[in-house]
Design a protein around this motif. Structure first.
Motif, PDB file in Angstrom:
ATOM      1  N   MET A  68       0.854  -1.172   0.000  1.00 33.88           N
ATOM      2  CA  MET A  68       0.000   0.000   0.000  1.00 33.88           C
ATOM      3  C   MET A  68       0.902   1.238   0.000  1.00 33.88           C
ATOM      4  O   MET A  68       1.781   1.377   0.837  1.00 33.88           O
ATOM      5  N   ASN A  69       0.643   2.149  -0.927  1.00 33.53           N
ATOM      6  CA  ASN A  69       1.472   3.355  -1.008  1.00 33.53           C
ATOM      7  C   ASN A  69       0.854   4.501  -0.197  1.00 33.53           C
ATOM      8  O   ASN A  69      -0.208   4.355   0.400  1.00 33.53           O
ATOM      9  N   GLU A  70       1.522   5.638  -0.192  1.00 33.38           N
ATOM     10  CA  GLU A  70       1.057   6.785   0.594  1.00 33.38           C
ATOM     11  C   GLU A  70      -0.329   7.256   0.171  1.00 33.38           C
ATOM     12  O   GLU A  70      -1.164   7.574   1.016  1.00 33.38           O
ATOM     13  N   ALA A  71      -0.580   7.298  -1.123  1.00 30.08           N
ATOM     14  CA  ALA A  71      -1.892   7.748  -1.609  1.00 30.08           C
ATOM     15  C   ALA A  71      -3.000   6.823  -1.119  1.00 30.08           C
ATOM     16  O   ALA A  71      -4.086   7.291  -0.727  1.00 30.08           O
TER      17      ALA A  71
ATOM     18  N   GLN B 126       3.077   7.824   8.400  1.00 24.14           N
ATOM     19  CA  GLN B 126       4.250   8.589   8.837  1.00 24.14           C
ATOM     20  C   GLN B 126       5.520   7.750   8.697  1.00 24.14           C
ATOM     21  O   GLN B 126       6.548   8.246   8.233  1.00 24.14           O
ATOM     22  N   ALA B 127       5.445   6.490   9.045  1.00 20.19           N
ATOM     23  CA  ALA B 127       6.617   5.618   8.939  1.00 20.19           C
ATOM     24  C   ALA B 127       7.014   5.390   7.483  1.00 20.19           C
ATOM     25  O   ALA B 127       8.206   5.389   7.150  1.00 20.19           O
ATOM     26  N   ARG B 128       6.033   5.206   6.623  1.00 25.26           N
ATOM     27  CA  ARG B 128       6.337   4.945   5.209  1.00 25.26           C
ATOM     28  C   ARG B 128       6.876   6.177   4.495  1.00 25.26           C
ATOM     29  O   ARG B 128       7.700   6.072   3.607  1.00 25.26           O
ATOM     30  N   SER B 129       6.359   7.338   4.867  1.00 27.00           N
ATOM     31  CA  SER B 129       6.771   8.542   4.150  1.00 27.00           C
ATOM     32  C   SER B 129       8.169   8.992   4.560  1.00 27.00           C
ATOM     33  O   SER B 129       8.921   9.489   3.732  1.00 27.00           O
TER      34      SER B 129
END
Length: 132
Positions: free
Chosen positions: A1-4, A80-83
């Protein structure tokens, strides 16, 4: 799953939270209006049933809100962790958790207690008045 995708999930959860708050406020307002405008005789049994049904409704709604806020918090932490960003839209969005599960539950419970107090007050006043 991406940020969007995560932003979309968070927005969907916020819609659910808004719905649950609006549903609670609407039902509570209708109940208060009915209790205070009703000309019916309030027996002890009817009072217990009204209070019991409200407690069931309020408990289910409060638990649903708590769960939605918890899910939103997890999604925001994941975002927050992924970005990895420390500034900008994604960073600020990931920090916008609203009330939080515990605060929402406390506000809900306090509001429910006020509503129960109003219902009790109305039922006591109706029972104290002589029948005509």
């Amino acid at each position: 799953m991406n940020e969007a995708d995560l932003v979309g999930v968070v927005l969907h959860i916020r819609e659910q939270i808004d719905f649950l708050w609006n549903f609670h406020v609407t039902i509570s307002a209708i109940l208060i209006g009915w209790v205070f405008s009703s000309k019916m005789q309030w027996s002890r049994e009817i009072g217990l049933i009204v209070r019991g049904l409200f407690l069931v409704f309020a408990s289910i709604n409060c638990l649903a809100l708590y769960n939605e806020y918890s899910l939103m918090n997890l999604a925001l932490e994941d975002l927050q962790a992924r970005s990895g960003a420390t500034t900008g839209f994604v960073y600020e969005f990931s920090r916008s958790g609203g009330l939080g599960a515990s605060s929402a539950a406390i506000i809900h419970i306090v509001g429910d207690l006020v509503i129960l107090m109003l219902i009790n007050m109305r039922i006591r006043n109706a029972q104290a008045q002589p029948s005509t």
